[in-house]
Design a protein around this motif. Sequence first.
Motif, PDB file in Angstrom:
ATOM      1  N   THR A 213       0.824  -1.210   0.000  1.00 46.68           N
ATOM      2  CA  THR A 213       0.000   0.000   0.000  1.00 46.68           C
ATOM      3  C   THR A 213       0.857   1.258   0.000  1.00 46.68           C
ATOM      4  N   LYS A 214       2.155   1.110   0.288  1.00 49.01           N
ATOM      5  CA  LYS A 214       3.033   2.275   0.311  1.00 49.01           C
ATOM      6  C   LYS A 214       3.540   2.640  -1.074  1.00 49.01           C
ATOM      7  N   ARG A 215       3.238   1.786  -2.061  1.00 49.15           N
ATOM      8  CA  ARG A 215       3.693   2.060  -3.421  1.00 49.15           C
ATOM      9  C   ARG A 215       2.516   2.460  -4.299  1.00 49.15           C
ATOM     10  N   ASN A 216       2.767   3.351  -5.222  1.00 52.38           N
ATOM     11  CA  ASN A 216       1.786   3.699  -6.235  1.00 52.38           C
ATOM     12  C   ASN A 216       2.219   3.037  -7.535  1.00 52.38           C
ATOM     13  N   TYR A 217       1.429   2.082  -7.999  1.00 53.62           N
ATOM     14  CA  TYR A 217       1.766   1.385  -9.238  1.00 53.62           C
ATOM     15  C   TYR A 217       1.377   2.252 -10.419  1.00 53.62           C
ATOM     16  N   HIS A 218       2.287   2.388 -11.371  1.00 52.87           N
ATOM     17  CA  HIS A 218       2.015   3.130 -12.595  1.00 52.87           C
ATOM     18  C   HIS A 218       1.644   2.190 -13.725  1.00 52.87           C
ATOM     19  N   ARG A 219       2.108   0.952 -13.630  1.00 52.66           N
ATOM     20  CA  ARG A 219       1.821  -0.021 -14.669  1.00 52.66           C
ATOM     21  C   ARG A 219       1.991  -1.417 -14.097  1.00 52.66           C
ATOM     22  N   ILE A 220       1.049  -2.302 -14.395  1.00 53.24           N
ATOM     23  CA  ILE A 220       1.158  -3.713 -14.030  1.00 53.24           C
ATOM     24  C   ILE A 220       0.916  -4.492 -15.318  1.00 53.24           C
ATOM     25  N   GLU A 221       1.960  -5.095 -15.852  1.00 53.62           N
ATOM     26  CA  GLU A 221       1.868  -5.813 -17.122  1.00 53.62           C
ATOM     27  C   GLU A 221       1.955  -7.316 -16.970  1.00 53.62           C
ATOM     28  N   ARG A 222       2.431  -7.789 -15.852  1.00 56.01           N
ATOM     29  CA  ARG A 222       2.508  -9.237 -15.674  1.00 56.01           C
ATOM     30  C   ARG A 222       1.099  -9.784 -15.532  1.00 56.01           C
ATOM     31  N   ARG A 223       0.866 -10.957 -16.085  1.00 54.42           N
ATOM     32  CA  ARG A 223      -0.472 -11.540 -16.060  1.00 54.42           C
ATOM     33  C   ARG A 223      -0.597 -12.512 -14.908  1.00 54.42           C
ATOM     34  N   TYR A 224      -1.774 -12.513 -14.306  1.00 52.68           N
ATOM     35  CA  TYR A 224      -2.052 -13.352 -13.155  1.00 52.68           C
ATOM     36  C   TYR A 224      -3.381 -14.041 -13.358  1.00 52.68           C
ATOM     37  N   GLY A 225      -3.572 -15.098 -12.594  1.00 52.11           N
ATOM     38  CA  GLY A 225      -4.859 -15.765 -12.607  1.00 52.11           C
ATOM     39  C   GLY A 225      -4.737 -17.234 -12.944  1.00 52.11           C
ATOM     40  N   ALA A 226      -5.877 -17.892 -12.890  1.00 47.27           N
ATOM     41  CA  ALA A 226      -5.936 -19.317 -13.201  1.00 47.27           C
ATOM     42  C   ALA A 226      -5.928 -19.491 -14.713  1.00 47.27           C
ATOM     43  N   PHE A 227      -5.371 -20.615 -15.145  1.00 50.40           N
ATOM     44  CA  PHE A 227      -5.349 -20.919 -16.571  1.00 50.40           C
ATOM     45  C   PHE A 227      -5.608 -22.404 -16.763  1.00 50.40           C
ATOM     46  N   GLN A 228      -6.011 -22.724 -17.968  1.00 48.12           N
ATOM     47  CA  GLN A 228      -6.190 -24.114 -18.369  1.00 48.12           C
ATOM     48  C   GLN A 228      -5.858 -24.205 -19.844  1.00 48.12           C
ATOM     49  N   ARG A 229      -5.058 -25.163 -20.193  1.00 45.86           N
ATOM     50  CA  ARG A 229      -4.672 -25.391 -21.581  1.00 45.86           C
ATOM     51  C   ARG A 229      -4.936 -26.848 -21.901  1.00 45.86           C
ATOM     52  N   GLN A 230      -5.601 -27.132 -23.021  1.00 43.35           N
ATOM     53  CA  GLN A 230      -5.916 -28.502 -23.393  1.00 43.35           C
ATOM     54  C   GLN A 230      -5.363 -28.807 -24.783  1.00 43.35           C
ATOM     55  N   VAL A 231      -4.865 -30.042 -24.915  1.00 43.82           N
ATOM     56  CA  VAL A 231      -4.300 -30.494 -26.178  1.00 43.82           C
ATOM     57  C   VAL A 231      -4.840 -31.892 -26.452  1.00 43.82           C
ATOM     58  N   ALA A 232      -5.386 -32.102 -27.640  1.00 42.57           N
ATOM     59  CA  ALA A 232      -5.856 -33.430 -28.024  1.00 42.57           C
ATOM     60  C   ALA A 232      -4.652 -34.287 -28.394  1.00 42.57           C
ATOM     61  N   LEU A 233      -4.597 -35.481 -27.830  1.00 40.49           N
ATOM     62  CA  LEU A 233      -3.505 -36.409 -28.096  1.00 40.49           C
ATOM     63  C   LEU A 233      -3.975 -37.481 -29.075  1.00 40.49           C
ATOM     64  N   PRO A 234      -3.041 -38.061 -29.824  1.00 45.90           N
ATOM     65  CA  PRO A 234      -3.422 -39.196 -30.669  1.00 45.90           C
ATOM     66  C   PRO A 234      -3.933 -40.338 -29.797  1.00 45.90           C
ATOM     67  N   ARG A 235      -4.706 -41.215 -30.362  1.00 47.79           N
ATOM     68  CA  ARG A 235      -5.300 -42.312 -29.591  1.00 47.79           C
ATOM     69  C   ARG A 235      -4.274 -43.298 -29.071  1.00 47.79           C
TER      70      ARG A 235
END
Length: 147
Positions: A87-109
Motif C-alpha cells: 500500500t506504500k507504493r503507487n503502481y504506474h503499470r502492471i503488465e505481468r499476467r495473473y490468474g488461473a489458466f487451463q490449456r488442453q491439447v488433443a492427443l493421438p489415440r
Amino acid sequence: MTNLTRWDPFQEMMTLREAMNQLFEESFVRPDLARGGFVPALDLSETEDAYLVEAAVPGLKPEDLEVTVENNLLTIKGEIKQESQETKRNYHRIERRYGAFQRQVALPRSVKADAIKATLNNGVLRLEIPKAEEVKPRRILINPTSN
C-alpha cells in the motif's frame, strides 16, 4: 555511401483487414487474451518414441500445476497468483499476467497415458508422452527365398 530511406507513416498503419483479424483473434479464438488472462505458450513436437509438450509456466512450482489425461485430452491447469501489492507504493503499470489458466491439447489415440513423464525446469513444464507400440515405425526384414 549511405542510402536514405524515406519514412512513410502510412506503411506503419494497421490495415482494416489486420485490425479485424486482431479483433477476431482476441474475441473468439483466444478470448482469454482480451480479458488479460494468462495462457501458457506451448511447443508440441514428436520423436520416434514419444510426443513432447513444453509449456512456459514462469514462476510456478510443481505443486501449483495439475496435469491430467482423460479420453486422450491432455489438460494443464494452474494459477499464477499476484503478490500482495504494497500500500506504500503507487503502481504506474502492471503488465505481468495473473490468474488461473487451463490449456488442453488433443492427443493421438495411441499413447501410453500411464507412462507420461513430467518435469519442471526453469519455468518450462516438459511432458514426455510415450507412443504406444503399434505407432512406432518398425523395420521388417525381408528374407531371401531359396529356389
